[in-house]
Design an enzyme around this catalytic site. Structure first.
Site, PDB file in Angstrom:
ATOM      1  N   ARG A   1       0.988  -1.264  -0.098  1.00 13.13           N
ATOM      2  CA  ARG A   1      -0.004   0.133   0.108  1.00 13.13           C
ATOM      3  C   ARG A   1       0.916   1.147   0.080  1.00 13.13           C
ATOM      4  NH1 ARG A   1      -4.830   1.205   4.349  1.00 13.13           N
ATOM      5  NH2 ARG A   1      -3.191   0.842   6.007  1.00 13.13           N
TER       6      ARG A   1
ATOM      7  N   ASP B   1      -3.910   3.906  14.168  1.00  9.87           N
ATOM      8  CA  ASP B   1      -3.048   4.265  13.311  1.00  9.87           C
ATOM      9  C   ASP B   1      -3.538   5.691  12.742  1.00  9.87           C
ATOM     10  OD1 ASP B   1      -5.302   3.929  11.527  1.00  9.87           O
ATOM     11  OD2 ASP B   1      -4.556   2.446  10.543  1.00  9.87           O
TER      12      ASP B   1
END
Length: 534
Positions: A162, A446
């Site tokens: 990613r 996150d």
């Protein structure tokens, strides 16, 4: 064009990754695609303004034929046929990468975005670790002498990388004095070094694409993939991309996104936390009907979240693509068996629901969750690798269903405001120290969850939201008071003046400005924080 590298970091990976040929490839990507990237980003502001003004959003009228058409994405590669459990995490440090590869998951989502703090050391180390992972040579020796090696007794997961979102720059590589685009650096370095190796193995190169807000952004990625394949002599369609549907406008364009990527499409993912962040961001000034309850109360069973996930499954399977479930935030704590048992129960419930809804697999953030997730999906899949053949013709989702935010059950509380401020400061401090994900109170936080936290507070101030537990409105004065108290709490918990001064104090300054500047709203927390990152 003149490309320049200014690294405050030098190690073995620098010479291995930042070769003249690799940098030339980055330069070519930038020359061809930086302008189009700027164009698609410029459209985001107008879309946000319209959504905020109208409090509405629709499926695009100009693409009705795409939604009605009879088409499918390209046949899925065999190495990606079974994705029932995907473990996510950053590719740096090497220890975490090896643990992910040894976890027994089917896929490792190697995250260079929300789970990685993009310090120059992390960017280079992450690419080095991906280079060695592609060749099966990744190993690590800890300062204490403990050796970490890749297992040879189980199949290693397929790696799906990613890259950073379109909005993030890379300040350590410049072209004619201008910062490069983080996404092109991440993709370009990985593709240049590993595409041929992975394609020969039949295991890639595969990517997750984050934070897309329009099908034209998917079209741009498709053009990048085609260019890169031609440049390196890789057969067209070798690249496969799974798109995270983690913005509210993307939820209205799922079919279009798959269509634009159809030769390179693998599937869509329900990126639940960034999705909530996007809803808050788009409708932050649209009135109290768009104010969500405390973050802890916004579960996947809320009606608007059910509409989003069921539409994703239906769309993917209709088009021959994988529907991937999202991240459950709960993580085990091996020092607290009771907490771990509760976390396991909550994650099992989440994965069971996804499997029964028709998802083909889902994410976990910790190796201890791999078997649990695999078990729940195996119950639904039986002896099949996936359930793409399960059509959800029973699903009928309208624009109103996706935007039925006001029906969310739960309250805004002062305790919730406190927790949002605590998490936002704590996470930002950890991010500034070089870590992109951290366990806070047995939840994996996150960048996405930090974005929810600070955005909720901004929205609550803007709308004068009244807290259910104290009966007082959320104001700048109240938030400033609560922020000071939570920073003091963190100071006592950290109990290390050097660490606190180096990371937590600047983090508190960043969060303070983000939540208290009610005249403007910063689209991404990581944008100002990146200027402090070394």
């Amino acid at each position: 064009m003149a490309i320049t590298v200014n690294p405050p970091y030098e190690a073995d990976g620098t010479d291995l990754i930042l070769t003249e040929e690799a940098l030339q490839f980055i330069e070519e990507l930038h020359a061809k695609f930086a302008g189009p990237r700027d164009d698609v980003l410029s459209k985001r502001a107008a879309a946000q303004e319209q959504a905020a003004r109208t409090g509405a959003m629709e499926f695009p009228a100009e693409t009705a034929d795409v939604r009605k058409g009879d088409w499918t994405v390209a046949e899925q590669p065999q190495s990606l046929a079974d994705r029932r459990v995907e473990i996510t995490g950053p590719p740096a440090p090497a220890k975490m990468a090896i643990n992910a590869l040894n976890s027994g998951a089917k896929v490792w989502l190697a995250c260079l975005e929300d789970a990685l703090s993009p310090s120059w050391q992390n960017v280079v180390d992450g690419q080095k670790n991906l280079y060695e992972a592609a060749r099966g040579t990744l190993q690590f020796t800890s300062p204490e002498g403990k050796q970490y090696n890749l297992r040879d007794d189980v199949p290693l997961p397929v790696v799906v990388v990613r890259p950073r979102g379109w909005h993030l720059p890379e300040k350590n590589i410049t072209i004619d004095g201008e910062r490069t685009i983080g996404a092109l650096v991440d993709f370009g370095l990985h593709f240049f070094h590993n595409a041929k190796v992975l394609s020969e193995q039949g295991t890639g190169p595969f990517y997750y694409l984050p934070k897309l807000e329009h099908y034209l952004e998917a079209r741009l990625w498709n053009e990048i993939f085609t260019f890169a394949e031609e440049k390196l002599g890789i057969p067209h369609g070798t690249v496969r991309a799974t798109v995270l549907i983690e913005t509210i406008p993307a939820a209205f364009q799922m079919e279009e996104i798959l269509y634009e990527l159809r030769d390179h499409a693998s599937g869509l993912n329900a990126g639940r936390w960034d999705y909530l962040f996007s809803i808050i961001k788009y409708f932050r000034a649209s009135g109290s009907d768009f104010v969500l309850p405390d973050r802890a109360q916004v579960s996947m069973t809320q009606p608007f979240m059910r509409s989003y996930t069921e539409l994703l499954v239906k769309t993917c399977h209709r088009r021959g693509a994988f529907a991937m479930g999202g991240m459950a935030a709960f993580i085990p704590n091996r020092r607290e068996p009771e907490v771990t048992a509760q976390a396991m129960d909550k994650v099992r419930e989440d994965k069971s629901r996804e499997a029964q809804d028709g998802f083909d697999g889902s994410w976990v953030a910790h190796p201890d969750m791999v078997d649990l997730c695999a078990e729940e999906f195996s119950k639904a899949l039986g002896d099949k690798a996936n359930q793409i053949d399960r059509q959800r013709d029973d699903v009928d989702v309208s624009a109103e269903d996706l935007l039925n935010i006001g029906a969310a059950q739960g309250d805004v509380t002062e305790q919730g405001v406190r927790m949002n401020l605590y998490v936002a400061v704590y996470y930002t401090a950890v991010w500034l120290s070089g870590n992109g994900a951290v366990a806070i109170h047995n939840l994996m936080e996150d960048a996405a969850t930090a974005e929810i936290s600070r955005s909720q507070v901004w929205q609550q101030i803007h709308n004068g939201t009244v807290t259910a537990d104290t009966g007082v409105p959320v104001t700048t004065d109240l938030v400033e008071k609560l922020l000071d108290e939570e920073v003091s709490r963190l100071r006592s918990e950290i109990n290390d003046s050097e660490t606190f001064g180096k990371y937590f104090e600047p983090a508190a300054d960043v969060v303070r400005k983000l939540v208290l500047d009610t005249e403007t709203y910063e689209d991404y927390l990581t944008t100002p924080a990146y200027e402090l990152l070394r």
